[in-house]
Design a protein around this motif. Structure first.
Motif, PDB file in Angstrom:
ATOM      1  N   ASN A 134     -30.361  32.032  29.929  1.00  0.00           N
ATOM      2  CA  ASN A 134     -30.186  30.669  30.437  1.00  0.00           C
ATOM      3  C   ASN A 134     -28.713  30.295  30.575  1.00  0.00           C
ATOM      4  N   PHE A 135     -27.855  30.840  29.741  1.00  0.00           N
ATOM      5  CA  PHE A 135     -26.428  30.583  29.870  1.00  0.00           C
ATOM      6  C   PHE A 135     -25.920  31.036  31.235  1.00  0.00           C
ATOM      7  N   GLN A 136     -26.378  32.203  31.679  1.00  0.00           N
ATOM      8  CA  GLN A 136     -25.924  32.736  32.960  1.00  0.00           C
ATOM      9  C   GLN A 136     -26.482  31.939  34.135  1.00  0.00           C
ATOM     10  N   ILE A 137     -27.657  31.346  33.946  1.00  0.00           N
ATOM     11  CA  ILE A 137     -28.231  30.524  35.012  1.00  0.00           C
ATOM     12  C   ILE A 137     -27.508  29.189  35.094  1.00  0.00           C
ATOM     13  N   LEU A 138     -27.140  28.644  33.952  1.00  0.00           N
ATOM     14  CA  LEU A 138     -26.465  27.349  33.919  1.00  0.00           C
ATOM     15  C   LEU A 138     -25.096  27.428  34.584  1.00  0.00           C
ATOM     16  N   ILE A 139     -24.337  28.476  34.279  1.00  0.00           N
ATOM     17  CA  ILE A 139     -23.006  28.659  34.858  1.00  0.00           C
ATOM     18  C   ILE A 139     -23.011  30.010  35.581  1.00  0.00           C
ATOM     19  N   PRO A 140     -23.330  30.019  36.879  1.00  0.00           N
ATOM     20  CA  PRO A 140     -23.500  31.281  37.608  1.00  0.00           C
ATOM     21  C   PRO A 140     -22.294  32.213  37.530  1.00  0.00           C
ATOM     22  N   GLN A 141     -21.085  31.654  37.370  1.00  0.00           N
ATOM     23  CA  GLN A 141     -19.903  32.514  37.272  1.00  0.00           C
ATOM     24  C   GLN A 141     -19.968  33.433  36.052  1.00  0.00           C
ATOM     25  N   LEU A 142     -20.788  33.050  35.078  1.00  0.00           N
ATOM     26  CA  LEU A 142     -20.905  33.852  33.863  1.00  0.00           C
ATOM     27  C   LEU A 142     -21.809  35.066  34.047  1.00  0.00           C
ATOM     28  N   VAL A 143     -22.344  35.231  35.271  1.00  0.00           N
ATOM     29  CA  VAL A 143     -23.229  36.371  35.502  1.00  0.00           C
ATOM     30  C   VAL A 143     -22.481  37.687  35.334  1.00  0.00           C
ATOM     31  N   VAL A 144     -21.135  37.651  35.452  1.00  0.00           N
ATOM     32  CA  VAL A 144     -20.344  38.874  35.277  1.00  0.00           C
ATOM     33  C   VAL A 144     -20.147  39.203  33.800  1.00  0.00           C
ATOM     34  N   VAL A 145     -20.429  38.241  32.924  1.00  0.00           N
ATOM     35  CA  VAL A 145     -20.300  38.485  31.483  1.00  0.00           C
ATOM     36  C   VAL A 145     -21.569  39.166  30.985  1.00  0.00           C
ATOM     37  N   PRO A 146     -21.468  40.262  30.256  1.00  0.00           N
ATOM     38  CA  PRO A 146     -22.675  40.946  29.765  1.00  0.00           C
ATOM     39  C   PRO A 146     -23.570  40.010  28.964  1.00  0.00           C
ATOM     40  N   ARG A 147     -24.866  40.147  29.154  1.00  0.00           N
ATOM     41  CA  ARG A 147     -25.844  39.270  28.519  1.00  0.00           C
ATOM     42  C   ARG A 147     -25.689  39.241  27.010  1.00  0.00           C
ATOM     43  N   TYR A 148     -25.425  40.395  26.403  1.00  0.00           N
ATOM     44  CA  TYR A 148     -25.419  40.479  24.943  1.00  0.00           C
ATOM     45  C   TYR A 148     -24.298  39.655  24.308  1.00  0.00           C
ATOM     46  N   MET A 149     -23.245  39.342  25.077  1.00  0.00           N
ATOM     47  CA  MET A 149     -22.155  38.558  24.512  1.00  0.00           C
ATOM     48  C   MET A 149     -22.610  37.136  24.174  1.00  0.00           C
ATOM     49  N   PHE A 150     -23.590  36.631  24.916  1.00  0.00           N
ATOM     50  CA  PHE A 150     -24.071  35.273  24.667  1.00  0.00           C
ATOM     51  C   PHE A 150     -24.880  35.187  23.377  1.00  0.00           C
TER      52      PHE A 150
END
Length: 507
Positions: free
Chosen positions: A361-377
């Motif tokens: 959901n973090f990546q959906i909220l801020i689409p620019q974060l899609v480049v950040v690996p999921r596991y970091m969240f």
């Protein structure tokens, strides 16, 4: 002998100074270069370790058809079983007697409302294999590229709230085992860090964990029930059930079940779409319903007997849920304490799966974060959940009721939009969820219809709410029917709003 020009003597040293500056500057550049090289080396090392491990790197991007090859379809059953064979449904069931309901009344309310509401997440989960889309990415096809942020924020708050509840209950259990020498705060930290490990790894590890983790959880709950079962008959007397009490407790059940719909397809996107949707629905429905109903009824029975069993009441006053369970198992001595520890760890199945969905959901909220690996969240979520849990533990049941009283309303409106969009406007066709459009605002709906229908439904939801801090005029006569209003009114309003939006936007 020629005399040296004084200007030459003045100019002579200058090149030397420049050379010195060059050397100094070059050493500074070399230092920066070495620093960057070290960072790059560490990054590459971490990346190789992640790639060689079962950690899932893929985030919210759609799963292509050729990648949807998993055939462990029963995992959809087991992941719900593991998420619900723990202390969380027991805790929710313990709220029943606070509405003036007897054990029989609590049991009937639990059964009816769970059957009614468990069908929603079970159904939405069947869309995962067919579309290859995470749950909140599916929502973009009705709420649009930007306005989907509203339900995503609400969903993040809801899922984080559930993580807080789980951490508090687990921390209380660990504290109860030590007689208070280990504070609930330390127990909460332990629970958060253990859940971090599982959610960090992602889809594959999560499914493998959920496949087996329910076994020790079930054994521990059976032992606890066996040890304290004789006292469960000591139910406190109650007045006849009222419509308000029944519907308000039903709201608690709905608030437990419906939010699962906001993450259901997150667990099925890798499954082969050729599998029967009906069978997949039944797997999910059974996995949600069976353990939840049984354990909620157990929680209602425990809460109804607390006031008549002094040892339980003392434990409840000390560390609430954990204290009651420790009191139930006290006759088993040291083995009983071991079982309480196992009971606390049973919550990891739920919190790890919930934290996994939060990372998406973090990546959906801020689409620019899609480049950040999921596991970091996962690390970010843990850093948020632990301190909030420590604060919420101070007045746990008051915090729980205040939290639960709100999440059922918005999630009911949200799922109404998704279901109407899929069945009416997309006619149940999965190919209308174009993967090339998932992140392109100009090819997605505006989202105005979805947001307006959801928001306007609260014109009837608010008068239908019955909470400690507010009771609407409708709820005064009927009890809390807020989530029913949210679902029905949103569905009705969405039909004309969406037709108009399609007419104006063409999509």
């Amino acid at each position: 002998m020629m005399s040296q020009d004084p200007h030459d003597s003045e100019r002579g040293p200058l090149p030397a100074k420049k050379d010195e500056e060059k050397v100094v500057g070059q050493s500074h550049v070399d230092g920066q270069s070495k620093g960057r090289t070290l960072i790059t080396t560490v990054q590459n090392l971490v990346q190789r370790l992640i790639s060689a491990s079962p950690v899932e790197e893929r985030g919210v991007m759609p799963i292509a058809l050729e990648d949807r090859t998993a055939t462990n379809y029963t995992s959809y059953f087991w992941i719900w079983v593991c998420m619900n064979i723990n202390l969380l449904p027991i805790t929710f069931g313990m709220l029943g007697p606070s509405y003036g309901l007897s054990l029989r009344d609590c049991s009937l309310v639990i059964l009816f409302f769970c059957i009614l509401t468990a069908a929603i997440p079970a159904y939405l989960g069947t869309l995962g294999p067919k579309t290859g889309l995470r749950q909140m990415i599916q929502a973009r096809y009705s709420f649009g590229r930007y306005l989907v942020s509203v339900p995503v924020i609400l969903n993040l708050a809801t899922l984080t709230g559930f993580c807080v509840i789980i951490c508090v209950v687990g921390g209380q259990c660990l504290s109860a085992v030590t007689g208070g020498s280990l504070t609930p705060a330390v127990g909460i930290v332990i629970m958060g860090l253990l859940a971090l490990f599982i959610s960090f790894c992602g889809y594959e590890v999560l499914h493998q964990y959920e496949r087996f983790a329910w076994i020790p959880a079930l054994i521990a709950i059976v032992i606890a029930t066996g040890c304290g079962g004789s006292s469960l008959r000591e139910q406190a007397p109650t007045e006849p059930a009222t419509a308000g009490g029944v519907l308000s407790f039903g709201m608690i059940m709905a608030s437990y079940m419906i939010p699962y719909a906001c993450l259901a397809s997150d667990f099925t996107t890798y499954l082969n779409p050729k599998f029967s949707s009906t069978r997949l629905f039944l797997y999910g429905f059974a996995g949600l319903l069976i353990p939840s109903v049984l354990l909620m009824v157990l929680g209602a029975a425990i809460a109804g007997a607390i006031s008549n069993v002094p040892e339980w009441e003392e434990g409840y006053e000390a560390t609430q849920v954990g204290g009651v369970l420790a009191a139930m198992l006290s006759r088993a001595g040291g083995f009983g304490k071991f079982v309480v520890v196992i009971l606390s760890l049973t919550l990891l199945g739920n919190i790890a799966a919930t934290m996994y969905s939060i990372t998406l959901n973090f990546q959906i909220l801020i689409p620019q974060l899609v480049v950040v690996p999921r596991y970091m969240f996962s690390v970010v979520v843990t850093a948020i959940v632990i301190p909030v849990s420590v604060k919420a533990a101070e007045e746990f049941f008051a915090s729980l009721e205040n939290f639960v009283s709100l999440i059922g309303y918005w999630s009911a409106a949200f799922v109404a939009v998704l279901i109407v969009e899929h069945l009416v406007f997309r006619r149940g066709r999965y190919d209308t969820y174009d993967h090339d459009s998932w992140n392109v605002a100009s090819r997605l709906p505006w989202g105005v219809a979805a947001l307006a229908a959801s928001a306007l439904s609260f014109a009837l939801v608010i008068p239908s709410m019955s909470q400690v801090w507010f009771e609407g005029p409708i709820a005064e006569k009927s009890g809390d029917i807020g989530f029913e209003m949210a679902f029905v009114v949103t569905a009705v309003l969405y039909l004309p709003f969406r037709y108009l939006e399609k007419r104006l936007s063409g999509r």
